[in-house]
Design an enzyme around this catalytic site. Structure first.
Site, PDB file in Angstrom:
ATOM      1  N   SER A   1       0.848  -1.190   0.000  1.00  0.00           N
ATOM      2  CA  SER A   1       0.000   0.000   0.000  1.00  0.00           C
ATOM      3  C   SER A   1       0.883   1.239   0.000  1.00  0.00           C
ATOM      4  CB  SER A   1      -0.908   0.014   1.230  1.00  0.00           C
ATOM      5  OG  SER A   1      -0.236   0.543   2.361  1.00  0.00           O
ATOM      6  N   ASP A   2       0.363   2.331  -0.533  1.00  0.00           N
ATOM      7  CA  ASP A   2       1.037   3.594  -0.297  1.00  0.00           C
ATOM      8  C   ASP A   2       0.791   3.974   1.157  1.00  0.00           C
ATOM      9  OD1 ASP A   2       2.498   5.905  -0.708  1.00  0.00           O
ATOM     10  OD2 ASP A   2       1.523   6.376  -2.595  1.00  0.00           O
TER      11      ASP A   2
END
Length: 771
Positions: A301-302
């Protein structure tokens, strides 16, 4: 095998299958996964970064074993950026910290699963005393993939030898929105150029992807996908594009880099497409990435993006999930393997599995990929680094040469009025070096703290020695402070700037020639990561009162050289209509001053090309060169073209490029063809030219761009020298997503254009017929 049986085997000290290096990675991964509790599995899907102080260290950055035993009894998947712990770790200290952390996970957790340590490596390891290279938008201006591979190979070695294993780089977003503050992190506006630079970067990072030499790291492609054309130019805004455009423009670089360089990790993007956040997009992360492309790596994930599926008031909110538990469910179902940077939503996965909301088989699928690459990179067999086996000082000295070489190749000559450049270094005269960026530490975002840095003022003084008098004036200020990390942007006082401009004019009057060093600083163009840390701009003009400064200096009637530093295109209309010479530098890294001085005084001949078009104003956006035939009809009373087009760049010499010649003028859909041109240096000095190949499908079942870059080669030529340049045109170069959503070649005529920029006047063409 039950958990109790597993524990007994571990306690007996037996060599369990997952610890046996003679078995295959898949066999070891399967064995380990079968031994893990649900809690241990979920722990592998977590990361810590900001919470390092409370979970594993004290305020001074010292490791606290008792904290780790309390907070991480089941281990952890990743730890983020140990380089920034306690204000920054040097090479040796970082290696020691890495070993100490790893020792806990290997020796003090039940199954001894090591952690992956990830780092930001955008243009150098973002750590203490690490070499800083030009920003990616500058590296793209080199049009030199071989150089880019060499640079990222050196970054990988520095990162790995300090004890980290994964780089959250490269950015392969196609930047089609110059108002966006993250343009500097990209390789520009063209899908083909971005893909070639991305392939080179991943090959540099990962090497042969065996990682046996302990000099390479896992590369992470980001941001998946279409992050580079946010609505209104504001970071993380929705991206409203069709599937066809998405595939042919924004997905293209990711597909190419995965296919040709085997990138092992992908980061999902903050933005939404067609109403679905990338972190909850099953079509994107499962159907396209994994099923269509066969991606075998893992998706990260960012930072905080899983939380943003719910609500994150200080940044953005997608409001797709009613709470953090539902956010976790959406993300794992979409295929996000691990939540970065801190545990927030994914800890809820234990309860979600226990209450039947998420199947444990899904957790197994995602965890399996994470474990697999810990085996692949060798962490189970050789988890430590030797702090005494790495001469960081020696490497820093060696890498200075590569940093300088890259900066030299970035510099792009946009104008050279009356052949002002290069200046004579031996002529007795007075130079005025003026501007807010003339004596400033400028690296751009996601930068470390390099041991070396030279400003333009320092570089010029070093170059001319006693042969010239060098005067200096700041000219004006942009922001107060102005570092990338500072959230608040304090605009300089206009009245104070008026005084500084007046002082600069008086200094300029005493000079024979003037070097104006202007542009952006690290606050006026940067990632807007939350509501108090902004960096996108609606106005593309020079920031603050710089235009007032420029006009006051130009009106003196003296020769003026403009040196631009920026992270994105700046609309320099006044400068482009004034009698000036202009060098576009983007951000050049730690050797900025030396490289600029060498360009100004002719030690090097600028050969960079624009990787992104420079628009005339914010109202001229979009401005990218590969537009559709109906897209540039014109404006009332305004020129519609770019101020400077993609691929453009002048030289201190001149080149001619012959008409392109095909070895076959007619081919079948599945055949390839060779196109050749001769390039001659017709000037008096040696120089580099970037020969560019563009293709246009003349008539097609869906509208196609007026031209698309499909090949380029940077070559060096001595005065009078001629070289033959050859390009291979394959079916892939002619394919696109047709009316039936098939990626294919359609029969018909294709214009084959070769030249030194995307500007029609700089291209010659021939026609290829496909049957």
């Amino acid at each position: 095998m039950s958990v109790n049986q597993s524990e007994k085997s571990v306690n007996k000290g037996q060599v369990l299958p997952y610890k046996n290096p003679s078995l295959s990675v898949d066999e070891r991964t399967k064995d380990l996964l079968n031994r893990m509790t649900l809690e241990e599995k979920v722990a592998q899907m977590l990361c810590i970064w900001g919470q390092k102080k409370t979970m594993i260290m004290d305020e001074e950055g010292n490791l606290k074993l008792e904290n780790m035993e309390i907070h991480l009894p089941n281990g952890i998947g990743q730890i983020g950026r140990i380089s920034d712990t306690a204000g920054g770790q040097g090479a040796r200290d970082m290696a020691i910290l890495s070993n100490n952390l790893q020792k806990f996970f290997v020796e003090k957790t039940r199954l001894g699963i090591p952690a992956i340590f990830h780092e930001e490596c955008l243009h150098g390891l973002a750590g203490k005393e690490a070499t800083s290279y030009p920003q990616p938008i500058g590296l793209a201006a080199t049009f030199n993939p071989e150089l880019i591979e060499e640079i990222y190979s050196t970054i990988a070695e520095d990162t790995r030898r300090r004890g980290s294993h994964q780089a959250l780089t490269p950015v392969v977003d196609v930047a089609r929105e110059p108002r966006w503050g993250r343009v500097e992190e990209t390789f520009g506006e063209d899908p083909y150029l971005v893909s070639q630079m991305g392939v080179a970067a991943v090959r540099g990072f990962q090497g042969d992807a065996t990682f046996k030499d302990k000099k390479h790291v896992i590369a992470t492609l980001k941001h998946f996908v279409a992050h580079g054309q946010p609505e209104s130019g504001t970071n993380c805004g929705p991206v409203n594009v069709s599937e066809r455009l998405l595939r042919d423009t924004f997905l293209f670089p990711f597909k190419e880099v995965i296919k040709k360089a085997n990138a092992l990790s992908v980061m999902a993007s903050y933005n939404e497409i067609d109403g679905v956040s990338s972190h909850a997009n099953k079509w994107l992360l499962r159907k396209v990435l994994r099923e269509e492309w066969g991606f075998q790596g893992f998706v990260v994930s960012d930072y905080y993006a899983v939380t943003e599926l719910n609500i994150r008031e200080e940044a953005i909110s997608h409001c797709m999930a009613k709470d953090k538990s539902e956010a976790a469910k959406l993300a794992v179902e979409a295929g996000v393997n691990i939540e970065l940077p801190d545990p927030d939503c994914y800890p809820n996965l234990v309860q979600l599995v226990q209450d039947g909301s998420v199947k444990e088989e899904l957790i197994d699928e995602l965890v399996s990929a994470l474990l697999k690459y810990k085996f692949v990179i060798g962490l189970f067999d050789d988890p430590y680094v030797n702090p005494d086996d790495y001469n960081a000082e020696e490497k820093l000295e060696k890498d200075r040469e590569l940093s300088l070489k890259s900066a030299q190749q970035v510099i792009t000559l946009l104008r050279n009025e009356n052949d002002l450049l290069p200046l004579d270094p031996n002529k007795k005269e007075t130079l005025a070096v003026i501007g807010p960026n003339a004596d400033r530490f400028l690296l751009g975002g996601y930068s470390g703290k390099p041991k070396y840095f030279k400003t333009v003022l320092e570089g010029i003084k070093d170059k001319v020695g006693n042969s010239k008098e060098v005067l200096y004036s700041e000219g004006c200020k942009l922001t107060i402070g102005g570092s990338w990390e500072e959230d608040a942007v304090v605009i300089a006082d206009p009245e104070e700037n008026k005084k500084l401009i007046s002082e600069a004019v008086e200094v300029a009057k005493k000079s024979d020639k003037i070097i104006l060093v202007i542009g952006d600083n690290e606050q006026t163009s940067r990632e807007a990561w939350n509501n108090s840390h902004m960096g996108d701009r609606a106005n593309l003009e020079l920031f603050g009162q710089q235009n007032d400064l420029v006009k006051s200096i130009v009106e003196l009637g003296k020769p003026v050289v403009v040196v631009l530093f920026s992270g994105r295109p700046i609309s320099i209309n006044y400068i482009s209509n004034a009698p000036t010479s202009v060098l576009e530098c983007w951000y050049l890294g730690q050797e900025s001053g030396t490289a600029v001085a060498q360009a100004i005084f002719g030690d090097i001949n600028p050969g960079g090309k624009l990787p992104i078009s420079i628009p005339r104003s914010g109202g001229h956006v979009p401005c990218y060169y590969n537009y559709k035939p109906s897209a540039r009809r014109g404006y009332l009373g305004e020129e519609v073209s770019a101020l400077y087009p993609f691929g453009f760049g002048l030289s201190y010499t001149s080149f001619t490029i012959s008409n392109p010649v095909l070895n076959k003028t007619t081919i079948k859909k599945d055949e390839s063809v060779i196109v050749k041109v001769n390039v001659t240096n017709t000037g008096k000095v040696a120089g580099d030219e970037v020969v560019q190949l563009y293709i246009r499908d003349v008539f097609s079942s869906v509208t196609r761009p007026v031209k698309e870059l499909k090949g380029f080669k940077r070559i060096s030529l001595k005065p009078g020298e001629t070289k033959e340049v050859e390009f291979s045109i394959t079916p892939d170069h002619l394919s696109f997503t047709n009316i039936d959503m098939e990626f294919t070649v359609e029969p018909g005529d294709f214009e084959i254009m070769v030249g030194n920029s995307s500007l029609n006047d700089n291209l010659t063409k021939t026609v290829l017929t496909v049957l």
